[in-house]
Motif scaffolding. Structure first.
Motif, PDB file in Angstrom:
ATOM      1  N   ILE A  87      -5.943   3.584  -3.386  1.00 22.36           N
ATOM      2  CA  ILE A  87      -4.767   3.710  -2.541  1.00 22.36           C
ATOM      3  C   ILE A  87      -5.206   4.210  -1.183  1.00 22.36           C
ATOM      4  O   ILE A  87      -5.740   5.311  -1.057  1.00 22.36           O
ATOM      5  CB  ILE A  87      -3.735   4.666  -3.173  1.00 22.36           C
ATOM      6  N   GLN A 109      -7.649   1.773  -8.984  1.00 26.43           N
ATOM      7  CA  GLN A 109      -6.773   1.792  -7.819  1.00 26.43           C
ATOM      8  C   GLN A 109      -7.436   2.458  -6.625  1.00 26.43           C
ATOM      9  O   GLN A 109      -7.989   3.540  -6.741  1.00 26.43           O
ATOM     10  CB  GLN A 109      -5.491   2.558  -8.160  1.00 26.43           C
ATOM     11  N   SER A 165      -6.312  -4.010  -5.499  1.00 21.34           N
ATOM     12  CA  SER A 165      -6.383  -2.946  -6.510  1.00 21.34           C
ATOM     13  C   SER A 165      -5.030  -2.296  -6.767  1.00 21.34           C
ATOM     14  O   SER A 165      -4.822  -1.703  -7.815  1.00 21.34           O
ATOM     15  CB  SER A 165      -7.394  -1.875  -6.092  1.00 21.34           C
ATOM     16  N   VAL A 166      -4.109  -2.397  -5.792  1.00 21.09           N
ATOM     17  CA  VAL A 166      -2.796  -1.771  -6.002  1.00 21.09           C
ATOM     18  C   VAL A 166      -1.757  -2.757  -6.521  1.00 21.09           C
ATOM     19  O   VAL A 166      -0.610  -2.395  -6.735  1.00 21.09           O
ATOM     20  CB  VAL A 166      -2.253  -1.074  -4.735  1.00 21.09           C
ATOM     21  N   ALA A 174       2.345   1.740  -3.358  1.00 24.06           N
ATOM     22  CA  ALA A 174       1.387   2.372  -4.269  1.00 24.06           C
ATOM     23  C   ALA A 174       1.340   3.882  -4.041  1.00 24.06           C
ATOM     24  O   ALA A 174       1.259   4.662  -4.984  1.00 24.06           O
ATOM     25  CB  ALA A 174       0.002   1.752  -4.074  1.00 24.06           C
ATOM     26  N   GLN A 175       1.419   4.288  -2.769  1.00 24.77           N
ATOM     27  CA  GLN A 175       1.415   5.732  -2.468  1.00 24.77           C
ATOM     28  C   GLN A 175       2.645   6.407  -3.067  1.00 24.77           C
ATOM     29  O   GLN A 175       2.543   7.462  -3.698  1.00 24.77           O
ATOM     30  CB  GLN A 175       1.426   5.959  -0.949  1.00 24.77           C
ATOM     31  N   MET A 206       0.842  -1.204   0.000  1.00 26.48           N
ATOM     32  CA  MET A 206       0.000   0.000   0.000  1.00 26.48           C
ATOM     33  C   MET A 206       0.876   1.253   0.000  1.00 26.48           C
ATOM     34  O   MET A 206       0.603   2.215  -0.698  1.00 26.48           O
ATOM     35  CB  MET A 206      -0.921  -0.034   1.229  1.00 26.48           C
TER      36      MET A 206
END
Lengths: 322, 323
Positions: free
Chosen positions: B259, B257, B247-248, A187-188, A184
């Motif tokens: 996030i 996505q 989704s990521v 992704a950020q 996560m």
């Protein structure tokens, strides 16, 4: 003229075991606003390229070929000019935020250091600039006096991005910037990099072993093996329809969830990535290659056209395309 | 269904004198010949959970049984347990003694557990099964003389030489190069298909789960928030956290996505109500409010439902639709 151009780069480290050819003839070019992904496994030479671009390699290293930043040869630059170009012409986001930051220095100091070195501003203005940069990478400005250990892994990686952006570089090299991060947080950070790249029209060279991340972030993709680029082309195509057997194997290592062909069927390559100090003869991949023919053990193939905007270094490429 | 090989009942593991709830009331069964992938972000308690199975973390509450026998902390019980349950770690270089030859590394477990048979034969068979052939070529080598992939094979050989019922694997391929991961995963799966061993694999890599797992359990802040057959959990995730995680993953096409903002949460400060609600997209976008469950999300802690069944989820929004 490209913003960054690497021409026939060869990098040979000198070690106790003799000469180790890490990069063996790599050429690439990158324009403003372009994104190029450099994929490969440990020892393939991808991080060496990052170091070579800014002349950061140990001085006994043998380097031939050219690195042109905005047309100017980095290896011809005088020390003063080189210092000016580093961090303003091109900057690097290193891997492993934990080790790249100074643990006993507040992060504000580490960001302003770059600003003060390259621009004539007052310490106060530099501090304000550091706060702006922190906010820009998603960290509240009041964290400026924290130490690295007081921040999470994701925040530290953001600080490294802030440092790299401190002097508004035109070229940004990101070397495994998300490797140690949780999905996560990864992704950020990727979303942030993409946003900054678009907003500042940066030329981005993104280096990682994770082909799936590159496909997502970069328009073009180059796959490296044993110090060479073995395949190059639009990311989507290289990932979904690889031409070189090595890219094919690498792409298969990142299964698509939902794809029944990979369900209960992990795909891998026999053998290990080659040791740069003792490369096999001929095509360096032939020992692990599923489609190798007798000629592959003696014939070292250069990149050759493999469809529109694509190239691959394999004897079988082209033959099947005619 | 047969007796499970591993059974966890309301397991709790705490640190810091009960301040940190690393594992907070987890129950699950693993059957013979089954691979369970335990996925989640760092700090979710997945590693602590498997360490507790092999007796490395004392339980604050709950019970763990392996092959019908309760896991206890005493030394004799642990020795018997570790014959049945073996563990492999993320970093094979750190897990192998650098001054022991590969032969010694594999033989050590056999000696500790007094396994009957001709030792060189047992070691050779174990290495060959793990793909290190011919095994004699590896006997006298040291860990630094083989590649990372081969080191992981040595660890697997050492673990499997004891013919355990259950193999615990903590990020078994995370430190390996991408091109060799597949071979190691295929090797792990081969022990399952041939010998009927069970595996609990802790990973953050959903692709690994798709590659080898029969079932997937998703952990968040010490709890399992979704569990079920791999195909269902990975292709039709129900919990908003699982949906966001998937989704990521860059390999999934056509998924918008999501996030999640904020950092990986802190198990010493577990939020009230549903522990995911401060980061839940359904709460953030007002969907929970529209469905009239927002008070529950904020105030009512919840467990996996339905109580029995294959695919279970801990989410008020899912429970409302189901009832």
């Amino acid at each position: 003229m490209s913003l960054l151009e690497v021409r026939d780069l060869h990098v040979t480290y000198r070690s106790e075991r003799g000469e180790v050819p890490a990069v063996r003839g790599v050429s690439l070019s990158l324009d403003a606003g372009e994104t190029l992904g450099l994929a490969g496994e440990s020892g393939c030479g991808k991080s060496t390229i990052a170091g070579a671009v800014l002349r950061l390699l140990p001085k006994e290293t043998k380097i031939t070929g050219q690195v042109l930043l905005d047309g100017e040869d980095v290896y011809e630059m005088k020390p003063g000019r080189l210092r000016a170009v580093r961090w303003t012409g091109a900057a690097i986001v290193f891997q492993g935020a934990l080790h790249s930051l100074n643990p006993v220095q507040r992060i504000g100091k580490q960001i302003t250091e770059a600003v003060l070195l390259h621009t004539k501003v007052s310490p106060r203005a530099a501090r304000a600039r550091a706060q702006d940069l922190l906010v820009r990478v998603g960290i509240p400005a009041d964290r400026i006096d924290r130490y690295p250990h007081q921040m999470s892994g994701g925040q530290r990686q953001r600080v490294l991005i802030a440092i790299a952006l401190a002097c508004d570089p035109h070229v940004l090299i990101a070397d495994e910037p998300t490797t140690a991060l949780d999905v996560m947080v990864q992704a950020q950070v990727l979303a942030l990099l993409e946003e900054l790249q678009r907003e500042k029209h940066l030329a981005l060279l993104f280096i990682t072993h994770d082909l799936s991340v590159l496909t997502h972030t970069c328009k073009r993709l180059a796959v490296m093996y044993a110090g060479r680029i073995v395949e190059e082309g639009p990311s989507e195509l290289v990932f979904t329809d690889p031409q070189h057997p090595y890219s094919r194997a690498l792409a298969a290592a990142f299964p698509t969830i939902g794809d029944q062909s990979s369900r209960m069927n992990p795909q891998g390559l026999a053998g290990d990535p080659p040791d740069p100090a003792s490369l096999p003869s001929g095509c360096p991949f032939h020992l692990r290659c599923a489609v190798a023919t007798p000629e592959c053990s003696s014939l070292d193939v250069e990149l050759r056209p493999a469809g529109e905007g694509r190239a691959a270094a394999c004897v079988h490429v082209g033959a099947s395309h005619v | 269904m047969s007796e499970p090989v591993l059974s966890l009942h309301n397991v709790q593991v705490q640190f810091g004198g009960g301040r940190v709830h690393a594992v907070d009331t987890v129950s699950l069964d693993v059957h013979a010949g089954e691979v369970l992938a335990l996925v989640g972000e760092s700090g979710c308690g997945k590693t602590t959970l498997i360490r507790s199975i092999i007796g490395l973390e004392p339980l604050a509450a709950g019970t763990i049984t392996v092959d019908g026998e309760k896991v206890t902390g005493n030394a004799r019980g642990l020795r018997a347990l570790r014959r049945k349950v073996q563990m492999i770690f993320q970093d094979p270089s750190g897990a192998l003694n650098p001054r022991h030859s590969i032969y010694e590394s594999v033989a050590e477990g056999l000696r500790i557990h007094k396994v009957k048979g001709h030792e060189p034969q047992l070691v050779g068979d174990a290495l060959a099964e793990a793909g290190l052939r011919p095994p004699e070529r590896f006997f006298r080598r040291f860990p630094h003389e083989v590649s990372g992939g081969q080191r992981q094979r040595v660890l697997i050989a050492g673990a499997m030489a004891l013919r355990p019922r259950l193999l615990l694997a903590d990020e078994p391929v995370a430190s390996l190069d991408a091109s060799i991961r597949g071979e190691i995963l295929a090797l792990m799966r081969s022990y399952v298909d041939r010998d009927g061993v069970s595996i609990v694999a802790v990973t953050h890599d959903l692709g690994l789960a798709w590659n080898i797992a029969d079932r997937v359990a998703v952990m968040y802040l010490g709890r399992i928030v979704e569990i079920g057959p791999a195909e269902e959990v990975l292709r039709a995730p129900q919990h908003p956290y699982t949906q966001a995680l998937l989704s990521v993953v860059p390999e999934i096409e056509g998924m918008e996505q999501q996030i999640l903002t904020g950092e990986t949460p802190d198990p010493s400060r577990v939020p009230s109500g549903c522990r995911f609600h401060p980061r839940c997209p359904l709460v953030a976008n007002g969907e929970a409010e529209r469905r009239g469950i927002i008070d529950k999300c904020r105030g009512v802690d919840l467990e996996l439902e339905p109580e029995v069944g294959e695919h279970r989820v801990a989410c008020h929004a899912v429970h409302v639709t189901r009832t």
